[in-house]
Motif scaffolding. Structure first.
Motif, PDB file in Angstrom:
ATOM      1  N   ILE A 245      20.753  36.514  51.525  1.00  0.00           N
ATOM      2  CA  ILE A 245      19.794  36.901  52.564  1.00  0.00           C
ATOM      3  C   ILE A 245      18.565  37.470  51.874  1.00  0.00           C
ATOM      4  N   THR A 246      17.383  37.174  52.397  1.00  0.00           N
ATOM      5  CA  THR A 246      16.171  37.815  51.895  1.00  0.00           C
ATOM      6  C   THR A 246      15.454  38.479  53.059  1.00  0.00           C
ATOM      7  N   LEU A 247      15.122  39.740  52.901  1.00  0.00           N
ATOM      8  CA  LEU A 247      14.408  40.514  53.916  1.00  0.00           C
ATOM      9  C   LEU A 247      13.306  41.300  53.220  1.00  0.00           C
ATOM     10  N   PHE A 248      12.045  41.046  53.614  1.00  0.00           N
ATOM     11  CA  PHE A 248      10.901  41.695  52.964  1.00  0.00           C
ATOM     12  C   PHE A 248      10.976  41.556  51.434  1.00  0.00           C
ATOM     13  N   GLU A 249      11.374  40.371  51.005  1.00  0.00           N
ATOM     14  CA  GLU A 249      11.469  40.021  49.581  1.00  0.00           C
ATOM     15  C   GLU A 249      12.613  40.728  48.863  1.00  0.00           C
ATOM     16  N   ARG A 250      13.420  41.481  49.575  1.00  0.00           N
ATOM     17  CA  ARG A 250      14.610  42.104  48.987  1.00  0.00           C
ATOM     18  C   ARG A 250      15.760  41.108  49.060  1.00  0.00           C
ATOM     19  N   GLU A 251      16.389  40.869  47.920  1.00  0.00           N
ATOM     20  CA  GLU A 251      17.490  39.906  47.861  1.00  0.00           C
ATOM     21  C   GLU A 251      18.789  40.631  48.197  1.00  0.00           C
ATOM     22  N   LEU A 252      19.437  40.185  49.269  1.00  0.00           N
ATOM     23  CA  LEU A 252      20.624  40.815  49.811  1.00  0.00           C
ATOM     24  C   LEU A 252      21.766  39.810  49.870  1.00  0.00           C
ATOM     25  N   VAL A 253      22.945  40.316  50.162  1.00  0.00           N
ATOM     26  CA  VAL A 253      24.097  39.445  50.390  1.00  0.00           C
ATOM     27  C   VAL A 253      24.856  39.974  51.597  1.00  0.00           C
ATOM     28  N   GLY A 254      25.262  39.068  52.471  1.00  0.00           N
ATOM     29  CA  GLY A 254      26.052  39.434  53.638  1.00  0.00           C
ATOM     30  C   GLY A 254      27.460  38.885  53.514  1.00  0.00           C
ATOM     31  N   TRP A 255      28.422  39.639  54.040  1.00  0.00           N
ATOM     32  CA  TRP A 255      29.801  39.155  54.046  1.00  0.00           C
ATOM     33  C   TRP A 255      30.573  39.880  55.134  1.00  0.00           C
ATOM     34  N   ARG A 256      31.754  39.383  55.450  1.00  0.00           N
ATOM     35  CA  ARG A 256      32.586  39.950  56.509  1.00  0.00           C
ATOM     36  C   ARG A 256      33.970  40.259  55.940  1.00  0.00           C
ATOM     37  N   ASP A 257      34.450  41.495  56.170  1.00  0.00           N
ATOM     38  CA  ASP A 257      35.745  41.870  55.612  1.00  0.00           C
ATOM     39  C   ASP A 257      36.897  41.431  56.516  1.00  0.00           C
ATOM     40  N   ASP A 258      38.123  41.718  56.089  1.00  0.00           N
ATOM     41  CA  ASP A 258      39.308  41.263  56.823  1.00  0.00           C
ATOM     42  C   ASP A 258      39.436  41.899  58.198  1.00  0.00           C
ATOM     43  N   ASP A 259      38.775  43.018  58.424  1.00  0.00           N
ATOM     44  CA  ASP A 259      38.783  43.654  59.741  1.00  0.00           C
ATOM     45  C   ASP A 259      37.680  43.096  60.644  1.00  0.00           C
ATOM     46  N   GLY A 260      36.930  42.129  60.146  1.00  0.00           N
ATOM     47  CA  GLY A 260      35.865  41.520  60.937  1.00  0.00           C
ATOM     48  C   GLY A 260      34.546  42.248  60.891  1.00  0.00           C
ATOM     49  N   VAL A 261      34.438  43.266  60.043  1.00  0.00           N
ATOM     50  CA  VAL A 261      33.213  44.059  59.955  1.00  0.00           C
ATOM     51  C   VAL A 261      32.227  43.378  59.021  1.00  0.00           C
ATOM     52  N   ALA A 262      30.978  43.243  59.483  1.00  0.00           N
ATOM     53  CA  ALA A 262      29.933  42.637  58.664  1.00  0.00           C
ATOM     54  C   ALA A 262      29.302  43.682  57.751  1.00  0.00           C
ATOM     55  N   HIS A 263      28.945  43.260  56.537  1.00  0.00           N
ATOM     56  CA  HIS A 263      28.303  44.129  55.553  1.00  0.00           C
ATOM     57  C   HIS A 263      27.066  43.440  55.008  1.00  0.00           C
ATOM     58  N   VAL A 264      26.038  44.235  54.709  1.00  0.00           N
ATOM     59  CA  VAL A 264      24.846  43.743  54.019  1.00  0.00           C
ATOM     60  C   VAL A 264      24.599  44.656  52.827  1.00  0.00           C
ATOM     61  N   TRP A 265      24.617  44.074  51.638  1.00  0.00           N
ATOM     62  CA  TRP A 265      24.434  44.802  50.396  1.00  0.00           C
ATOM     63  C   TRP A 265      23.253  44.207  49.626  1.00  0.00           C
ATOM     64  N   GLU A 266      22.763  44.964  48.628  1.00  0.00           N
ATOM     65  CA  GLU A 266      21.862  44.363  47.651  1.00  0.00           C
ATOM     66  C   GLU A 266      22.627  43.261  46.918  1.00  0.00           C
ATOM     67  N   ASP A 267      21.948  42.162  46.650  1.00  0.00           N
ATOM     68  CA  ASP A 267      22.584  41.045  45.942  1.00  0.00           C
ATOM     69  C   ASP A 267      22.532  41.340  44.443  1.00  0.00           C
ATOM     70  N   LEU A 268      23.298  42.371  44.052  1.00  0.00           N
ATOM     71  CA  LEU A 268      23.172  42.911  42.703  1.00  0.00           C
ATOM     72  C   LEU A 268      24.465  43.604  42.295  1.00  0.00           C
ATOM     73  N   CYS A 269      25.011  43.210  41.178  1.00  0.00           N
ATOM     74  CA  CYS A 269      26.133  43.950  40.598  1.00  0.00           C
ATOM     75  C   CYS A 269      25.568  45.091  39.762  1.00  0.00           C
ATOM     76  N   ILE A 270      26.021  46.297  40.040  1.00  0.00           N
ATOM     77  CA  ILE A 270      25.500  47.483  39.366  1.00  0.00           C
ATOM     78  C   ILE A 270      25.793  47.468  37.864  1.00  0.00           C
ATOM     79  N   HIS A 271      26.749  46.637  37.454  1.00  0.00           N
ATOM     80  CA  HIS A 271      27.177  46.596  36.056  1.00  0.00           C
ATOM     81  C   HIS A 271      26.118  45.961  35.152  1.00  0.00           C
TER      82      HIS A 271
END
Length: 347
Positions: A40-66
């Motif tokens: 996902i891209t919003l205001f040029e910020r690169e994000l990632v969306g996903w849905r967990d096993d409980d059906g909850v949607a998440h939006v994170w930075e598309d970035l591994c902190i490592h």
């Protein structure tokens, strides 16, 4: 709570607080499917969306902190997001719970994905990049069982602001949507109408137009539009529809309404994604396919013209383009953006 954002780079855009601390649609609920990582891209910020096993949607930075790899290139396993580079596992709280190179070590507390506030409403997934200053805008028909709801899109436009201004402008109907929302050879004169700003929302009195294909029933109607600008990139109308042919009047009622909740995801300054939710209380109700067929047609016609507008970034200084009294809501919308300090994607 959100984790701290990554360090700002010199080329990263500055987003005004009114946009940063607001909710923005980044996907339909159907786009965020279990087992899939969605870039996902919003205001040029690169994000990632996903849905967990409980059906909850998440939006994170598309970035591994490592080591900064894109999480969207990884995969989901055991209800965890797995980085494609070194396999670090992040659970639904964004905490790293496994470092495969050191499987017996507990990951450090700072080993977290950078998560953003995320909500799901009206068949849409919303994210806030900052701290929400208010709740998601209201769509009153969503919880009314007498209304059928259909999510439509995505539709690609250049400027989300120009797309929204087009959405709240009935004067283009006879030309951009001839034979659908208006009649080219007999355009409706637009009489004076009222626009008020109340509780941070711009709204109009009803505006009457003639529509040959005014709703999914494909019956000519007299439509009475009442518009609202809810946020810089969210708008709404409630359309009172009256069947214009007396011989078919029995197919409708005085209570017939067609509503549209409009959202724009500003990908970057000159690229946006439009998603809408339509609500209607006709009896009999149209099928989802009938609703989407008409919306797909209308938004394709819109984008073909709106994307030719120059400059691509909407001017918020009213002196930069010529306006007429029939453009009153558009003028008020631009002044509203200016007064809120919206600069991203504008000139």
């Amino acid at each position: 709570m959100n984790c701290p954002a990554p360090s700002r780079t010199l080329d990263e855009p500055v987003i005004e607080p009114v946009l940063l601390n607001d909710w923005h649609v980044v996907a339909t609920s159907e786009e965020i499917t279990p087992g899939k990582l969605v870039p996902i891209t919003l205001f040029e910020r690169e994000l990632v969306g996903w849905r967990d096993d409980d059906g909850v949607a998440h939006v994170w930075e598309d970035l591994c902190i490592h080591r900064g790899a894109r999480l969207s290139k990884g995969f989901i396993q055991n209800n965890r997001v797995v980085c494609p580079y070194h396999g670090w596992n992040y659970d639904a709280t964004a905490q790293c719970v496994l470092m495969p190179a050191a499987p017996t070590e507990k990951p450090m507390a700072k080993a977290k994905a950078l998560q953003h506030h995320t909500k799901e409403a009206y068949g849409l997934v919303w994210a806030c990049l900052g701290e929400p200053a208010q709740d998601i805008p209201s769509f009153p028909e969503w919880d009314d069982p007498s209304y059928k709801k259909v999510v439509c899109g995505p539709y690609h436009f250049r400027s989300g602001y120009r797309a929204l201004e087009n959405f709240i402008d009935p004067t283009h109907f006879p030309f951009v949507h001839a034979g659908v929302n208006g009649i080219m050879d007999l355009p409706d004169p637009i009489p004076a109408y009222q626009v008020k700003l109340e509780d941070g929302v711009l709204s109009t009195s009803e505006i009457q137009v003639t529509q040959p294909y005014g709703d999914p029933r494909e019956i000519p109607v007299i439509a009475h539009y009442a518009y609202k600008c809810l946020r810089p990139l969210v708008a709404y109308f409630k359309k009172r529809v009256v069947i214009s042919d007396p011989q078919h009047a029995h197919l409708g009622s005085d209570n017939d309404r067609f509503c549209t909740f409009f959202t724009a995801q500003q990908v970057d300054a000159t690229h946006s994604i439009i998603r809408i939710c339509c609500a209607m209380n006709f009896d009999p109700q149209p099928t989802d396919a009938e609703v989407r067929r008409r919306q797909d047609l209308v938004y394709a016609q819109d984008s073909a013209i709106v994307d030719t507008q120059r400059p691509e970034r909407i001017p918020v200084d009213l002196r930069q383009e010529l306006h007429h009294r029939s453009d009153l809501l558009g003028q008020k919308y631009r002044k509203w953006l200016h007064d809120m300090g919206v600069m991203y994607g504008t000139v």
